[in-house]
Design an enzyme around this catalytic site. Structure first.
Site, mmCIF file in Angstrom:
data_model
loop_
_atom_site.group_PDB
_atom_site.id
_atom_site.type_symbol
_atom_site.label_atom_id
_atom_site.label_comp_id
_atom_site.label_asym_id
_atom_site.label_seq_id
_atom_site.Cartn_x
_atom_site.Cartn_y
_atom_site.Cartn_z
ATOM 1 N N ASP A 12 -20.221 -32.152 -11.402
ATOM 2 C CA ASP A 12 -19.310 -32.625 -12.461
ATOM 3 C C ASP A 12 -19.672 -31.710 -13.522
ATOM 4 O O ASP A 12 -20.771 -31.323 -13.769
ATOM 5 C CB ASP A 12 -19.792 -34.211 -12.752
ATOM 6 N N ASN A 60 -9.018 -37.204 -6.706
ATOM 7 C CA ASN A 60 -8.831 -36.116 -7.403
ATOM 8 C C ASN A 60 -7.296 -35.474 -7.254
ATOM 9 O O ASN A 60 -6.647 -34.749 -7.899
ATOM 10 C CB ASN A 60 -9.567 -34.913 -7.093
ATOM 11 N N ARG A 63 -4.984 -35.347 -10.470
ATOM 12 C CA ARG A 63 -4.927 -34.162 -11.348
ATOM 13 C C ARG A 63 -3.726 -33.425 -11.318
ATOM 14 O O ARG A 63 -2.928 -33.678 -10.529
ATOM 15 C CB ARG A 63 -6.037 -33.475 -10.997
HETATM 16 C C1 FPP Z 1 -15.611 -32.058 -11.082
HETATM 17 O O1 FPP Z 1 -15.755 -31.428 -12.517
HETATM 18 C C2 FPP Z 1 -15.558 -31.057 -10.092
HETATM 19 C C3 FPP Z 1 -14.559 -31.265 -9.402
HETATM 20 C C4 FPP Z 1 -13.499 -32.313 -9.198
HETATM 21 C C5 FPP Z 1 -14.149 -29.957 -8.304
HETATM 22 C C6 FPP Z 1 -15.533 -29.113 -7.650
HETATM 23 C C7 FPP Z 1 -15.055 -27.916 -7.244
HETATM 24 C C8 FPP Z 1 -15.673 -26.689 -7.359
HETATM 25 C C9 FPP Z 1 -17.065 -26.605 -7.846
HETATM 26 C C10 FPP Z 1 -15.175 -25.659 -6.757
HETATM 27 C C11 FPP Z 1 -15.519 -24.854 -5.701
HETATM 28 C C12 FPP Z 1 -15.597 -25.627 -4.541
HETATM 29 C C13 FPP Z 1 -14.977 -25.974 -3.449
HETATM 30 C C14 FPP Z 1 -15.825 -26.180 -2.152
HETATM 31 C C15 FPP Z 1 -13.240 -26.170 -3.659
HETATM 32 P P1 FPP Z 1 -14.512 -31.758 -13.439
HETATM 33 O O2 FPP Z 1 -13.444 -31.220 -13.281
HETATM 34 O O3 FPP Z 1 -14.289 -33.623 -13.163
HETATM 35 O O4 FPP Z 1 -15.107 -31.797 -14.827
HETATM 36 P P2 FPP Z 1 -14.986 -32.672 -16.220
HETATM 37 O O5 FPP Z 1 -15.653 -33.994 -15.956
HETATM 38 O O6 FPP Z 1 -15.960 -31.809 -17.273
HETATM 39 O O7 FPP Z 1 -13.697 -32.669 -16.474
#
Ligand code: FPP
Length: 226
Positions: A12, A60, A63
């Site tokens: 996250d 997700n 989004r």
């Molecule tokens: C959460 O951060 C992260 C995600 C929903 C996506 C995770 C994806 C990767 C690390 C990309 C690479 C990996 C693969 C296997 C596709 P957030 O977007 O919720 O962050 P925030 O809370 O700061 O908005």
């Protein structure tokens, strides 16, 4: 490292990492993908045999389309960039979740990599279009299909997306929130939960060391008495 087989990550904070730098959110995910690549060899060197990464949840999809497509493309890019590494380092790729919304060619590339790495001994498990509730429902439907009306826990586990994996020993959630967010609900019944404010793209080997050190100090009683 006593008892640490399966480490799972809720990655996250990618979006906030990018926003803080005035960059598009997708850059945060790209940087997050690099953090992931950087940690995999190190986590195995610390004794883990299974690593799970929450890449995309069933929630997700809500989004913006650009972000969703960006994460999907990143998944494919990661696969392409790391296939040789997986083969050369005895790592099996597993993808837990419902792949059906993906295009045929993407599905084929993923199932092909899963098939080619299936005899390797360590595991990288990517949770994609995954939700703990949907996993439990998927297992339930599997039992119904097989006509198993009085299942044991083992019967049930055999139908989960994560079927052959050991339970999660240590779950690390970056980004400051203290919740499970529909992550491996069945599989984390006795998981040690570690939360850190570090945003995922900033999470390094020494942050992992810190989490493992904390884990090693835990007394795991599984409902019993030590
Ligand atoms: C959460 O951060 C992260 C995600 C929903 C996506 C995770 C994806 C990767 C690390 C990309 C690479 C990996 C693969 C296997 C596709 P957030 O977007 O919720 O962050 P925030 O809370 O700061 O908005």
């Amino acid at each position: 490292m006593g008892g640490l087989k399966h480490v799972a990550f809720i990655m996250d904070g990618n979006g906030r990492w990018a926003t803080a730098k005035g960059e598009p959110r997708l850059n945060g995910h790209k940087e997050g993908a690099k953090a992931m690549e950087n940690l995999v060899p190190y986590a195995f060197s610390r004794g883990a045999t299974v690593l799970s990464f929450y890449a995309f949840s069933t929630e997700n999809w809500s989004r913006p389309k650009g972000e969703v497509n960006g994460i999907l493309s990143l998944l494919m890019l990661l696969l392409k960039r790391n296939f040789k590494f997986l083969m050369e380092n005895d790592i099996k790729l597993m993808v837990s979740g419902d792949l059906s919304p993906l295009s045929e060619s993407r599905k084929r590339r993923i199932t092909d990599a899963i098939e080619k790495t299936k005899d390797n001994t360590k595991t990288v498990n990517i949770l994609f279009n995954y939700g703990g509730k949907s996993d439990i429902l998927h297992a339930f439907k599997g039992l119904v299909e097989k006509g198993i009306t009085n299942p044991t826990e083992r019967d049930f586990e055999a139908e989960l997306y994560t079927k052959e994996l050991p339970p999660v020993d240590l779950l690390i959630r970056t980004g400051g929130e203290k919740r499970l967010s529909n992550f491996m609900l069945w599989q984390s019944a006795y998981t040690e939960l570690y939360f850190t404010d570090v945003l995922w793209p900033d999470f390094t080997k020494s942050d992992l060391d810190e989490a493992i050190c904390w884990f090693e100090g835990r007394s795991r009683r599984y409902g019993g008495i030590k």
